[in-house]
Scaffold this motif. Structure first.
Motif, PDB file in Angstrom:
ATOM      1  N   LEU A 112       0.870  -1.172   0.000  1.00  0.00           N
ATOM      2  CA  LEU A 112       0.000   0.000   0.000  1.00  0.00           C
ATOM      3  C   LEU A 112       0.904   1.219   0.000  1.00  0.00           C
ATOM      4  O   LEU A 112       1.637   1.442   0.961  1.00  0.00           O
ATOM      5  CB  LEU A 112      -0.927   0.022   1.216  1.00  0.00           C
ATOM      6  N   LEU A 113       0.867   1.982  -1.071  1.00  0.00           N
ATOM      7  CA  LEU A 113       1.646   3.212  -1.172  1.00  0.00           C
ATOM      8  C   LEU A 113       0.692   4.377  -1.312  1.00  0.00           C
ATOM      9  O   LEU A 113      -0.288   4.307  -2.082  1.00  0.00           O
ATOM     10  CB  LEU A 113       2.587   3.183  -2.384  1.00  0.00           C
ATOM     11  N   ALA A 114       0.946   5.451  -0.561  1.00  0.00           N
ATOM     12  CA  ALA A 114       0.157   6.670  -0.680  1.00  0.00           C
ATOM     13  C   ALA A 114       1.118   7.846  -0.711  1.00  0.00           C
ATOM     14  O   ALA A 114       1.903   8.034   0.224  1.00  0.00           O
ATOM     15  CB  ALA A 114      -0.831   6.813   0.484  1.00  0.00           C
ATOM     16  N   SER A 115       1.077   8.618  -1.781  1.00  0.00           N
ATOM     17  CA  SER A 115       2.025   9.710  -1.938  1.00  0.00           C
ATOM     18  C   SER A 115       1.523  10.694  -2.973  1.00  0.00           C
ATOM     19  O   SER A 115       0.983  10.305  -4.012  1.00  0.00           O
ATOM     20  CB  SER A 115       3.385   9.161  -2.387  1.00  0.00           C
ATOM     21  N   ALA A 116       1.713  11.978  -2.688  1.00  0.00           N
ATOM     22  CA  ALA A 116       1.409  13.022  -3.661  1.00  0.00           C
ATOM     23  C   ALA A 116       2.622  13.358  -4.510  1.00  0.00           C
ATOM     24  O   ALA A 116       2.528  14.205  -5.403  1.00  0.00           O
ATOM     25  CB  ALA A 116       0.915  14.281  -2.942  1.00  0.00           C
ATOM     26  N   PHE A 117       3.750  12.691  -4.250  1.00  0.00           N
ATOM     27  CA  PHE A 117       4.997  13.089  -4.904  1.00  0.00           C
ATOM     28  C   PHE A 117       5.669  11.966  -5.694  1.00  0.00           C
ATOM     29  O   PHE A 117       6.498  12.244  -6.556  1.00  0.00           O
ATOM     30  CB  PHE A 117       5.993  13.599  -3.853  1.00  0.00           C
ATOM     31  N   LEU A 118       5.348  10.724  -5.407  1.00  0.00           N
ATOM     32  CA  LEU A 118       6.104   9.616  -5.986  1.00  0.00           C
ATOM     33  C   LEU A 118       6.142   9.684  -7.505  1.00  0.00           C
ATOM     34  O   LEU A 118       7.185   9.453  -8.123  1.00  0.00           O
ATOM     35  CB  LEU A 118       5.506   8.282  -5.529  1.00  0.00           C
ATOM     36  N   HIS A 119       5.024  10.006  -8.128  1.00  0.00           N
ATOM     37  CA  HIS A 119       4.963  10.001  -9.589  1.00  0.00           C
ATOM     38  C   HIS A 119       5.795  11.111 -10.223  1.00  0.00           C
ATOM     39  O   HIS A 119       6.065  11.078 -11.423  1.00  0.00           O
ATOM     40  CB  HIS A 119       3.506  10.156 -10.044  1.00  0.00           C
ATOM     41  N   GLN A 120       6.212  12.097  -9.420  1.00  0.00           N
ATOM     42  CA  GLN A 120       6.942  13.230  -9.965  1.00  0.00           C
ATOM     43  C   GLN A 120       8.417  12.926 -10.193  1.00  0.00           C
ATOM     44  O   GLN A 120       9.126  13.685 -10.846  1.00  0.00           O
ATOM     45  CB  GLN A 120       6.786  14.445  -9.039  1.00  0.00           C
ATOM     46  N   GLY A 121       8.903  11.821  -9.657  1.00  0.00           N
ATOM     47  CA  GLY A 121      10.305  11.447  -9.834  1.00  0.00           C
ATOM     48  C   GLY A 121      10.459  10.485 -10.995  1.00  0.00           C
ATOM     49  O   GLY A 121       9.671  10.484 -11.953  1.00  0.00           O
ATOM     50  N   ASN A 122      11.475   9.631 -10.897  1.00  0.00           N
ATOM     51  CA  ASN A 122      11.765   8.680 -11.975  1.00  0.00           C
ATOM     52  C   ASN A 122      11.072   7.349 -11.720  1.00  0.00           C
ATOM     53  O   ASN A 122      11.688   6.285 -11.793  1.00  0.00           O
ATOM     54  CB  ASN A 122      13.280   8.474 -12.101  1.00  0.00           C
ATOM     55  N   SER A 123       9.769   7.425 -11.436  1.00  0.00           N
ATOM     56  CA  SER A 123       9.039   6.229 -11.020  1.00  0.00           C
ATOM     57  C   SER A 123       7.988   5.783 -12.024  1.00  0.00           C
ATOM     58  O   SER A 123       7.187   4.903 -11.718  1.00  0.00           O
ATOM     59  CB  SER A 123       8.365   6.481  -9.669  1.00  0.00           C
ATOM     60  N   ALA A 124       7.971   6.357 -13.226  1.00  0.00           N
ATOM     61  CA  ALA A 124       6.924   6.009 -14.190  1.00  0.00           C
ATOM     62  C   ALA A 124       6.938   4.518 -14.520  1.00  0.00           C
ATOM     63  O   ALA A 124       5.883   3.865 -14.552  1.00  0.00           O
ATOM     64  CB  ALA A 124       7.079   6.848 -15.458  1.00  0.00           C
ATOM     65  N   ALA A 125       8.134   3.961 -14.760  1.00  0.00           N
ATOM     66  CA  ALA A 125       8.217   2.538 -15.093  1.00  0.00           C
ATOM     67  C   ALA A 125       7.790   1.668 -13.911  1.00  0.00           C
ATOM     68  O   ALA A 125       7.095   0.664 -14.086  1.00  0.00           O
ATOM     69  CB  ALA A 125       9.633   2.185 -15.538  1.00  0.00           C
ATOM     70  N   PHE A 126       8.193   2.054 -12.704  1.00  0.00           N
ATOM     71  CA  PHE A 126       7.814   1.320 -11.494  1.00  0.00           C
ATOM     72  C   PHE A 126       6.300   1.316 -11.316  1.00  0.00           C
ATOM     73  O   PHE A 126       5.693   0.259 -11.076  1.00  0.00           O
ATOM     74  CB  PHE A 126       8.500   1.971 -10.297  1.00  0.00           C
ATOM     75  N   LEU A 127       5.673   2.467 -11.448  1.00  0.00           N
ATOM     76  CA  LEU A 127       4.221   2.551 -11.280  1.00  0.00           C
ATOM     77  C   LEU A 127       3.493   1.768 -12.372  1.00  0.00           C
ATOM     78  O   LEU A 127       2.463   1.145 -12.113  1.00  0.00           O
ATOM     79  CB  LEU A 127       3.769   4.010 -11.285  1.00  0.00           C
ATOM     80  N   ARG A 128       4.038   1.784 -13.557  1.00  0.00           N
ATOM     81  CA  ARG A 128       3.393   1.049 -14.654  1.00  0.00           C
ATOM     82  C   ARG A 128       3.554  -0.456 -14.473  1.00  0.00           C
ATOM     83  O   ARG A 128       2.594  -1.223 -14.616  1.00  0.00           O
ATOM     84  CB  ARG A 128       3.967   1.492 -15.992  1.00  0.00           C
ATOM     85  N   GLN A 129       4.763  -0.905 -14.152  1.00  0.00           N
ATOM     86  CA  GLN A 129       5.032  -2.336 -14.112  1.00  0.00           C
ATOM     87  C   GLN A 129       4.505  -3.010 -12.858  1.00  0.00           C
ATOM     88  O   GLN A 129       4.061  -4.164 -12.903  1.00  0.00           O
ATOM     89  CB  GLN A 129       6.535  -2.570 -14.246  1.00  0.00           C
ATOM     90  N   VAL A 130       4.532  -2.318 -11.716  1.00  0.00           N
ATOM     91  CA  VAL A 130       4.095  -2.921 -10.459  1.00  0.00           C
ATOM     92  C   VAL A 130       2.624  -2.637 -10.170  1.00  0.00           C
ATOM     93  O   VAL A 130       1.890  -3.520  -9.725  1.00  0.00           O
ATOM     94  CB  VAL A 130       4.977  -2.437  -9.283  1.00  0.00           C
ATOM     95  N   PHE A 131       2.164  -1.414 -10.469  1.00  0.00           N
ATOM     96  CA  PHE A 131       0.795  -1.016 -10.137  1.00  0.00           C
ATOM     97  C   PHE A 131      -0.110  -0.886 -11.365  1.00  0.00           C
ATOM     98  O   PHE A 131      -1.296  -0.637 -11.217  1.00  0.00           O
ATOM     99  CB  PHE A 131       0.808   0.313  -9.376  1.00  0.00           C
ATOM    100  N   HIS A 132       0.439  -1.002 -12.556  1.00  0.00           N
ATOM    101  CA  HIS A 132      -0.318  -0.882 -13.804  1.00  0.00           C
ATOM    102  C   HIS A 132      -0.980   0.494 -13.941  1.00  0.00           C
ATOM    103  O   HIS A 132      -2.134   0.616 -14.340  1.00  0.00           O
ATOM    104  CB  HIS A 132      -1.339  -2.014 -13.928  1.00  0.00           C
TER     105      HIS A 132
END
Length: 202
Positions: A112-132
């Motif tokens: 469970l991740l909750a953040s207003a900032f995570l997507h603003q960094g270099n996390s696009a691939a992580f969010l796509r591959q792990v969370f779709h």
């Protein structure tokens, strides 16, 4: 309390994640960013502790949510049982730290991740591959949401999802997705694109 009045994202009456992620017999580890103020941190702990105790669980709280991987490697890569839950309330994760969370999920962990900032960094691939998560809107919106304990409002970043992710939190218009749930078979995960300490009555 974490929020104003009776509204609470994580309280025992309104936690949205409990039936989906938390299961009896599995422990949880909670990482809370050290940049939260003392009062907000204590409120987050109180709400999460209440939620988990109502389910017969106990959580280990860590007053850090660093971008670097060392802490996560030490705590998440040893003796993991499938079904263990990790809650992360932070700002950013470096690529190596993202890989620790990815491996944790692939071994049957629950995230469970909750953040207003995570997507603003270099996390696009992580969010796509792990969370779709296909995309995250670059500017925040103000929305009202229905929770089990009552309605609340907050600023959030609209998510565009791809299967098998499904909307877990929709704005009152029914059009904007602020949170998702994912059953990937090997693991389950939830992601909320806002800071839970910033919720208000509608």
């Amino acid at each position: 309390r974490l929020s104003r009045g009776d509204q609470s994202f994580f309280s025992g009456r309104s936690v949205l994640a409990a039936p989906y992620l938390f299961a009896a017999g599995h422990q949880a580890m909670v990482f809370i960013d050290e940049r939260y103020g003392a009062a907000d941190r204590q409120a987050l702990k109180a709400d999460l502790d209440e939620s988990m105790r109502s389910l017969g669980l106990q959580a280990d709280f860590v007053d850090q949510a660093p971008a670097e991987p060392l802490l996560y490697e030490a705590l998440l890569e040893r003796d993991q049982e499938p079904g263990k839950v990790v809650v992360w309330l932070g700002r950013e994760l470096g690529v190596e730290a993202q890989e620790v969370f990815r491996r944790f999920a692939q071994r049957g962990g629950r995230l469970l991740l909750a953040s207003a900032f995570l997507h603003q960094g270099n996390s696009a691939a992580f969010l796509r591959q792990v969370f779709h998560v296909q995309a995250v809107k670059s500017t925040s919106l103000k929305g009202t949401f229905a929770g089990a304990g009552g309605n609340f409002s907050t600023r959030f970043y609209r998510l565009t999802l791809e299967a098998p992710a499904a909307a877990a939190l929709l704005s009152s218009t029914g059009e904007e997705v602020a949170g998702l749930r994912l059953d990937a078979g090997a693991y389950r995960a939830m992601y909320f694109a806002f800071d839970p300490k910033n919720i208000d009555p509608p």
